[in-house]
Design an enzyme around this catalytic site. Structure first.
Site, short mmCIF file in Angstrom:
data_model
loop_
_atom_site.label_atom_id
_atom_site.label_comp_id
_atom_site.label_asym_id
_atom_site.label_seq_id
_atom_site.Cartn_x
_atom_site.Cartn_y
_atom_site.Cartn_z
CE LYS A 1 -4.05 2.04 0.67
NZ LYS A 1 -3.89 2.56 -0.70
CB THR B 1 -3.57 13.93 5.94
OG1 THR B 1 -3.78 12.84 5.05
CG2 THR B 1 -2.09 14.03 6.25
CB SER C 1 -5.84 4.90 2.24
OG SER C 1 -5.82 6.10 1.52
CE LYS D 1 4.72 7.51 -2.62
NZ LYS D 1 3.88 8.08 -1.57
N GLY E 1 -3.27 7.94 -4.33
CA GLY E 1 -2.69 9.13 -4.94
C GLY E 1 -1.44 9.59 -4.20
CG ASP E 2 2.81 10.91 -3.36
OD1 ASP E 2 2.67 11.07 -2.15
OD2 ASP E 2 3.87 11.25 -3.95
CG ASN F 1 -6.20 17.20 1.70
OD1 ASN F 1 -5.57 16.45 2.43
ND2 ASN F 1 -7.51 17.10 1.56
P1 NDP Z 1 -1.69 20.24 -1.66
O1 NDP Z 1 -1.16 20.23 -3.04
O2 NDP Z 1 -3.16 20.20 -1.43
O3 NDP Z 1 -1.12 21.50 -0.86
C1 NDP Z 1 0.24 21.75 -0.78
C2 NDP Z 1 0.42 23.13 -0.17
O4 NDP Z 1 1.81 23.35 0.04
C3 NDP Z 1 -0.07 24.24 -1.09
O5 NDP Z 1 -0.52 25.31 -0.30
C4 NDP Z 1 1.20 24.58 -1.84
O6 NDP Z 1 1.21 25.89 -2.40
C5 NDP Z 1 2.22 24.49 -0.75
N1 NDP Z 1 3.54 24.28 -1.31
C6 NDP Z 1 3.90 23.35 -2.23
N2 NDP Z 1 5.19 23.50 -2.56
C7 NDP Z 1 5.65 24.52 -1.82
C8 NDP Z 1 6.91 25.15 -1.68
N3 NDP Z 1 7.95 24.73 -2.40
N4 NDP Z 1 7.02 26.18 -0.82
C9 NDP Z 1 5.95 26.61 -0.08
N5 NDP Z 1 4.74 26.06 -0.17
C10 NDP Z 1 4.59 25.04 -1.02
O7 NDP Z 1 -0.97 19.00 -0.95
P2 NDP Z 1 -1.36 18.27 0.39
O8 NDP Z 1 -1.92 19.24 1.37
O9 NDP Z 1 -2.13 17.04 0.08
O10 NDP Z 1 0.07 17.75 0.87
C11 NDP Z 1 0.94 18.56 1.63
C12 NDP Z 1 2.05 17.68 2.20
O11 NDP Z 1 1.47 16.64 2.99
C13 NDP Z 1 2.91 16.97 1.15
O12 NDP Z 1 4.21 16.85 1.68
C14 NDP Z 1 2.28 15.58 1.07
O13 NDP Z 1 3.21 14.60 0.63
C15 NDP Z 1 1.93 15.37 2.53
N6 NDP Z 1 0.91 14.35 2.78
C16 NDP Z 1 -0.34 14.50 2.26
C17 NDP Z 1 -1.30 13.54 2.52
C18 NDP Z 1 -2.70 13.71 2.04
O14 NDP Z 1 -3.55 12.88 2.43
N7 NDP Z 1 -3.03 14.73 1.26
C19 NDP Z 1 -0.99 12.32 3.28
C20 NDP Z 1 0.34 12.31 3.85
C21 NDP Z 1 1.25 13.30 3.56
P3 NDP Z 1 0.97 26.12 -3.98
O15 NDP Z 1 -0.50 26.02 -4.17
O16 NDP Z 1 1.52 27.47 -4.24
O17 NDP Z 1 1.74 25.04 -4.69
#
Ligand code: NDP
Length: 448
Positions: A90, A209, A380, A126, A165-166, A240
């Site tokens: 997974k 999350t 999930s 992965k 997803g990722d 998210n």
């Molecule tokens: P989203 O794409 O929904 O949101 C990401 C946020 O981070 C956006 O506000 C984005 O801004 C910002 N961001 C991205 N890159 C940068 C950067 N280089 N500098 C500053 N801000 C940045 O992603 P998620 O919320 O789903 O995921 C966020 C993190 O959590 C990731 O590391 C992901 O791997 C991790 N994660 C997520 C899970 C999930 O269920 N969604 C589960 C486990 C981990 P902008 O819109 O400008 O790109």
């Protein structure tokens, strides 16, 4: 040379061209040293570490597809099936130009321990592709996903390997991938998670999350006799994870005062107004700087990160390496006493060193991503359970289970840290607790 050092030295020799994987393997192997030393004869006899660090299988394939101009394109597809000792593989699929085998092995290796910590029967895997969905039309993304699944379907299944997803793989991509799987196999089964609610998705998955992060933060804080009530929280990101972390933190009485995107951050001393963030991000995919047009008492800082804002607790929820050593020192100097990670690997090695120093000196609390953001993969796995049962649980049922799972993770992490002489060190605790269950299952199943 210790057993851990021996195994790592061989790994380094064999996989010298995989720096990301080697780095992850080194960090994890180092932190599980206490449990390895306590069981060295047994583990050596069973070549446990040698088996643990090699994926059970890596599948690589080409993904041919046709772009909107009629030109044939080719990308690389991968699935790393790392460890199935405690359940079907997974882990997410990532579509991003940076994807390569080393990065997927690193992510798959980490996933083994994260999944184990949830207490649910899920192994580690992965996958993904170096395809970049940015700038592609819906039709191009659909053709790519169909071609990707036309190869991948041979290796996955509801009891075999269940991708999610990722980065670059959201609801749209999961829908196309699921459609093609169903078309080829004629099976309506829970082979992917993160599905839409109309075709087997779980309620509370979008919230999982962020909510899970705050549930475990609450446990961490309670563990020192404090409470979230009235605490100032600095959050990064506005996607998210950040949105639902802010929502749950507010529900539990804390005051998140920042959020950000890749352009800059917003500081609202009266507390972030989530309806405004939802409107900007979910309503019209806008930029976070619009926040100050709607809330003139807030301030926007272009090109900056929020780590200079005074707070009790920091919840990084944006991206990898967003807190460096200097940022961590600034947070601590400004009175921050707790960091729990919503994003994957948001703190770099220097930042983690700074937390560790502060932990030893003054009881600083740091819960790493592997434990703190496991709520996403946990729900999930609950989606898989609902698919198997052919039932859908209510939002509250899923949320209650999530709460219990996060409390369970905190308990396992803190107990393992204490048991192996690292009380309060949640990095060691998370790796040891995650490893312990996988090791038991691998030993019981013999040399496979
Ligand atoms: P989203 O794409 O929904 O949101 C990401 C946020 O981070 C956006 O506000 C984005 O801004 C910002 N961001 C991205 N890159 C940068 C950067 N280089 N500098 C500053 N801000 C940045 O992603 P998620 O919320 O789903 O995921 C966020 C993190 O959590 C990731 O590391 C992901 O791997 C991790 N994660 C997520 C899970 C999930 O269920 N969604 C589960 C486990 C981990 P902008 O819109 O400008 O790109």
């Amino acid at each position: 040379m210790s057993y851990v050092e021996e195994v790592y030295a061989k790994l380094e020799e064999k996989h010298a061209y995989e720096p990301e994987f080697l780095e992850a393997a080194k960090r994890i192997l180092e932190t599980i040293t206490p449990i390895v030393e306590a069981n060295e004869d047994l583990y050596r006899k069973n070549s446990l570490l040698e088996r643990l660090v090699e994926p059970e299988r890596i599948i690589t394939f080409r993904v041919p597809w046709v772009d909107d101009q009629g030109k044939q394109q080719v990308n690389l597809g991968y699935r790393v099936q790392f460890n199935s000792a405690i359940g079907p593989y997974k882990g997410g699929l990532r579509f991003h130009p940076s994807v390569n085998q080393s990065i997927l092995k690193f992510l798959g290796f980490e996933q083994i321990f994260k999944n184990s910590l949830t207490g649910l029967p899920i192994g580690g895997g992965k996958g993904g592709s170096d395809f970049d969905p940015k700038g592609k039309s819906d039709a191009e993304v659909m053709r790519f996903c169909q071609s990707f699944m036309t190869e991948l379907f041979k290796y996955i299944g509801a009891d075999e390997d269940v991708p999610a997803g990722d980065i670059g793989v959201g609801g749209r991509e999961i829908g196309y991938l699921y459609g093609q799987y169903k078309r080829i196999t004629n099976l309506y089964e829970g082979v992917l998670t993160g599905k839409g609610l109309s075709f087997g998705g779980s309620l509370a998955r979008p919230e999982a999350t962020g909510y899970g992060l705050v549930y475990i933060t609450n446990e961490v804080v309670k563990g020192t006799g404090k409470s979230l009530e009235g605490k100032t929280v600095v959050v990064s990101g506005s996607g998210n994870v950040a949105q639902y972390a802010i929502q749950k933190a507010q529900q539990l009485g804390a005051k998140p005062v920042t959020c950000s995107d890749s352009n800059g951050y917003v500081y609202d001393p009266d507390g972030i107004k989530l309806d405004v963030v939802f409107d900007i991000k979910q309503g019209h995919r806008g930029r976070i700087k619009e926040y100050v047009e709607k809330v003139p008492t807030a301030q926007y800082f272009e090109g900056q990160k929020p780590w200079g804002v005074k707070c009790d607790i920091a919840l990084p929820c944006a991206t990898q390496n967003e807190i460096n050593g200097e940022d961590a020192k600034t947070l601590i100097a400004n009175g921050c006493w707790c960091v729990c990670e919503g994003a994957n690997m948001p703190s770099d090695a220097d930042a983690i060193d700074a937390y560790e120093k502060a932990r030893v000196e003054s009881g600083f609390l740091y819960m790493p991503a592997k434990a703190a953001n496991a709520g996403g993969v946990a729900v999930s796995a609950l989606e898989m359970s609902q698919n198997s049962e052919r039932l859908s649980w209510t939002f509250d049922e899923v949320d209650e289970k999530l709460k219990g799972i996060m409390a369970g993770i905190y308990s396992k992490v803190s107990t393992a840290a204490k048991k192996y002489g690292h009380e309060g060190d949640f990095v060691a605790g998370a790796n040891i607790a995650g490893f312990e269950k996988v090791a038991d299952a691998m030993l019981a199943q013999g040399n496979v």
